[in-house]
Design a protein around this motif. Sequence first.
Motif, short mmCIF file in Angstrom:
data_model
loop_
_atom_site.label_atom_id
_atom_site.label_comp_id
_atom_site.label_asym_id
_atom_site.label_seq_id
_atom_site.Cartn_x
_atom_site.Cartn_y
_atom_site.Cartn_z
N VAL A 269 -25.91 24.24 -20.14
CA VAL A 269 -25.03 25.36 -19.78
C VAL A 269 -25.58 26.66 -20.38
CG1 VAL A 269 -22.78 26.39 -20.29
CG2 VAL A 269 -22.91 24.08 -19.37
N ASN A 270 -25.93 26.61 -21.66
CA ASN A 270 -26.45 27.80 -22.34
C ASN A 270 -27.73 28.29 -21.65
OD1 ASN A 270 -26.57 28.69 -25.86
ND2 ASN A 270 -27.51 29.75 -24.15
N TYR A 271 -28.59 27.34 -21.26
CA TYR A 271 -29.84 27.73 -20.60
C TYR A 271 -29.58 28.32 -19.21
CZ TYR A 271 -34.48 27.78 -18.70
OH TYR A 271 -35.65 28.21 -18.12
N LEU A 272 -28.72 27.67 -18.44
CA LEU A 272 -28.46 28.13 -17.07
C LEU A 272 -27.84 29.52 -17.03
CD1 LEU A 272 -27.17 24.90 -15.28
CD2 LEU A 272 -29.38 26.03 -15.02
N VAL A 273 -26.93 29.78 -17.95
CA VAL A 273 -26.25 31.08 -17.91
C VAL A 273 -27.23 32.21 -18.17
CG1 VAL A 273 -25.57 31.35 -20.33
CG2 VAL A 273 -24.06 32.20 -18.54
N ARG A 274 -28.28 31.92 -18.94
CA ARG A 274 -29.26 32.95 -19.27
C ARG A 274 -30.32 33.13 -18.18
NH1 ARG A 274 -30.63 35.98 -21.47
NH2 ARG A 274 -31.89 35.74 -23.34
N LEU A 275 -30.30 32.27 -17.17
CA LEU A 275 -31.22 32.42 -16.04
C LEU A 275 -30.64 33.44 -15.06
CD1 LEU A 275 -32.51 28.86 -15.01
CD2 LEU A 275 -33.86 30.81 -15.77
N GLY A 276 -30.81 34.69 -15.37
CA GLY A 276 -30.27 35.72 -14.50
C GLY A 276 -29.18 36.55 -15.14
N TRP A 277 -28.92 36.33 -16.43
CA TRP A 277 -27.90 37.11 -17.14
C TRP A 277 -28.33 37.25 -18.59
CZ3 TRP A 277 -24.80 35.42 -21.29
CH2 TRP A 277 -23.79 36.32 -21.70
N SER A 278 -28.02 38.38 -19.18
CA SER A 278 -28.35 38.58 -20.59
C SER A 278 -27.23 39.34 -21.28
CB SER A 278 -29.67 39.34 -20.74
OG SER A 278 -29.56 40.62 -20.12
N TYR A 279 -27.16 39.17 -22.58
CA TYR A 279 -26.17 39.87 -23.39
C TYR A 279 -26.82 40.25 -24.71
CZ TYR A 279 -21.86 40.90 -25.93
OH TYR A 279 -20.88 41.52 -26.66
N LYS A 280 -27.17 41.54 -24.82
CA LYS A 280 -27.87 42.03 -26.00
C LYS A 280 -29.11 41.16 -26.23
CE LYS A 280 -23.55 43.83 -27.88
NZ LYS A 280 -22.57 43.80 -28.98
N ASP A 281 -29.36 40.75 -27.47
CA ASP A 281 -30.51 39.89 -27.74
C ASP A 281 -30.09 38.46 -28.04
OD1 ASP A 281 -32.33 42.00 -27.48
OD2 ASP A 281 -32.02 42.63 -29.56
N GLN A 282 -28.84 38.14 -27.75
CA GLN A 282 -28.32 36.83 -28.12
C GLN A 282 -28.88 35.73 -27.22
OE1 GLN A 282 -24.12 36.91 -28.76
NE2 GLN A 282 -23.91 34.70 -28.99
N GLU A 283 -29.30 34.63 -27.83
CA GLU A 283 -29.85 33.49 -27.08
C GLU A 283 -28.89 32.31 -27.05
OE1 GLU A 283 -32.66 32.76 -25.49
OE2 GLU A 283 -34.04 34.40 -25.93
N ILE A 284 -28.23 32.05 -28.17
CA ILE A 284 -27.37 30.87 -28.31
C ILE A 284 -25.91 31.31 -28.24
CG2 ILE A 284 -26.89 28.82 -29.69
CD1 ILE A 284 -29.82 29.05 -28.96
N PHE A 285 -25.14 30.62 -27.39
CA PHE A 285 -23.73 30.97 -27.19
C PHE A 285 -22.86 29.72 -27.27
CE2 PHE A 285 -26.17 34.13 -24.93
CZ PHE A 285 -25.49 35.32 -25.09
N THR A 286 -21.71 29.86 -27.90
CA THR A 286 -20.68 28.83 -27.76
C THR A 286 -20.01 29.03 -26.40
OG1 THR A 286 -18.91 30.20 -28.69
CG2 THR A 286 -20.24 28.89 -30.24
N ARG A 287 -19.24 28.06 -25.96
CA ARG A 287 -18.54 28.20 -24.68
C ARG A 287 -17.60 29.41 -24.71
NH1 ARG A 287 -17.54 24.61 -20.30
NH2 ARG A 287 -19.53 23.78 -21.00
N GLN A 288 -16.89 29.58 -25.82
CA GLN A 288 -15.95 30.70 -25.91
C GLN A 288 -16.69 32.03 -25.91
OE1 GLN A 288 -12.71 30.44 -25.53
NE2 GLN A 288 -12.57 32.68 -25.57
N GLU A 289 -17.83 32.08 -26.57
CA GLU A 289 -18.62 33.32 -26.56
C GLU A 289 -19.09 33.66 -25.15
OE1 GLU A 289 -20.61 33.40 -31.05
OE2 GLU A 289 -21.61 32.30 -29.43
N LEU A 290 -19.46 32.65 -24.39
CA LEU A 290 -19.87 32.89 -23.00
C LEU A 290 -18.72 33.45 -22.18
CD1 LEU A 290 -22.10 29.80 -22.09
CD2 LEU A 290 -22.82 32.16 -22.42
N ILE A 291 -17.55 32.86 -22.35
CA ILE A 291 -16.38 33.33 -21.60
C ILE A 291 -16.09 34.79 -21.92
CG2 ILE A 291 -13.86 33.08 -21.41
CD1 ILE A 291 -14.32 30.02 -21.76
N GLU A 292 -16.22 35.15 -23.17
CA GLU A 292 -15.91 36.53 -23.57
C GLU A 292 -17.01 37.51 -23.16
OE1 GLU A 292 -15.24 36.28 -27.76
OE2 GLU A 292 -13.41 35.07 -27.55
N ALA A 293 -18.26 37.07 -23.18
CA ALA A 293 -19.37 38.01 -22.97
C ALA A 293 -19.83 38.12 -21.52
CB ALA A 293 -20.57 37.60 -23.84
N PHE A 294 -19.63 37.08 -20.72
CA PHE A 294 -20.23 37.07 -19.39
C PHE A 294 -19.64 38.15 -18.49
CE2 PHE A 294 -20.71 35.71 -14.99
CZ PHE A 294 -22.08 35.51 -14.96
#
Length: 468
Positions: A269-294
């Motif tokens: 999930v973490n890898y797929l979300v970063r294929l075409g999306w970025s948030y600052k320089d962050q590489e590793i995300f928890t599920r909740q962090e993804l929900i908040e940042a995406f």
Amino acid sequence: MASLKPRLRFAPSPTGYLHIGGARTALYNYLLAKKWGGTFILRIEDTDLERSTPESVQAILDGMNWLGLIWDEGPYFQTKRFDLYKQHIDKLISEKKAYPCFCTAEDLTKKREAATAAKCKPMYDRTCLKLSADEVKKRLDQKLPHCIRFISPDEGEIVIKDVIKGDVVVANKELDDLIIARTNGSPTYNFTVVVDDVTMGITHVIRGDDHLNNTPRQIQLYQAFGYPLPIFAHVPMILGADKKRLSKRHGATSVMAYKDMGYLPEALVNYLVRLGWSYKDQEIFTRQELIEAFSLENCSRSAGVFNPEKLLWLNGVYIRQEKPETLAELVLPFLKNKGIENISNEILLEGIKISQEKVKTIVEFVEMVDFFFREVEPDEKLKEKFFTDDSKKIMKQIADRLNSLQTWTHETISQIFSGLVSETGLGLGKIAQPVRVALTGRSVSPGVFEIIRILGKEKTLTRILKYL
């Protein structure tokens, strides 16, 4: 539609496994539904009766569940909604926005060939739209095979206001009359998608940009019905390293194949979300962090390139962060699939703890712990290399000293080896490696002192003495 509670959907066709690209689309919809307090809907687009299978439906559900992309509504099946589609087709016919077309496949082939020969864009020439009402009735009464075509407007243009792509403009004259029902009566993809999205109250249509070409036709149908448009966002494709569309030649493309290869769903999930999306320089995300940042605004317009090495690295990061108890539960079925039974949970957990920093997949754990639960037999090359006469003398000394050991700890075991290093002047590798091969059957393993501690005195001595 902005004032409505957001409703997003993932709508796969059950003609195969859940593809990596489809999983990313599902993930993007899921994250936004959670972020906005909306609803995530799963719809199975199974109108292709020849290619759709129950096995593929199950593969999609399994993949979604494994990734933790749990839907709020559904799954809905298009094959159970044919009455609804027919109502909408009849409505267009009654409003003279659609008509029956009796042209045969042979007729259409000739028309295409003629257009190509004239260097014109092949488009249906509306032969059947020009038929008189009496002629149409006559042919229908004769039950002649026919499809239903939607009348594409001749004037104006379609403007797709795409959140990711920006405005995409297509002239209506570039679109011919779309077939919305086949000769067997089954509705076509572009038609069912519009009816479903409208009747399900979909507010945002987020999908791969391979669907962008379908969107003008779908907008025409929205307009013909007088329905408000959803918000469109077409995400870029996922490519292989050669910049061609991701396929089996680039490696596994099925979500569940990654489960079988020992990947963690959180890592994928973490890898797929970063294929075409970025948030600052962050590489590793928890599920909740993804929900908040995406957000769609941070999605790239260019295609993402699938990098198996990066995914493998990321999976290793997640494995190192995971609780050993959780990893032990995941490793257990892989061991059993290898025919290993009578597995001690306590020893397995110990084996996980000493291997966790070394492995990148659950499958790799198997080779790091399986020797605790089975008899080992090094191959002949390893025996020839490590069980020399000189090595056997050292192994005999190690066995004797281990046998005399009163306290069985990592520290006391390591002292035996360090003592022999001092006495013989040999490097630790020269002393420890033959013992490693005798205990594990391999030349690569977790630390040999920890292996000895976990195996216990009896098993350790039995395995060493076997090769003396």
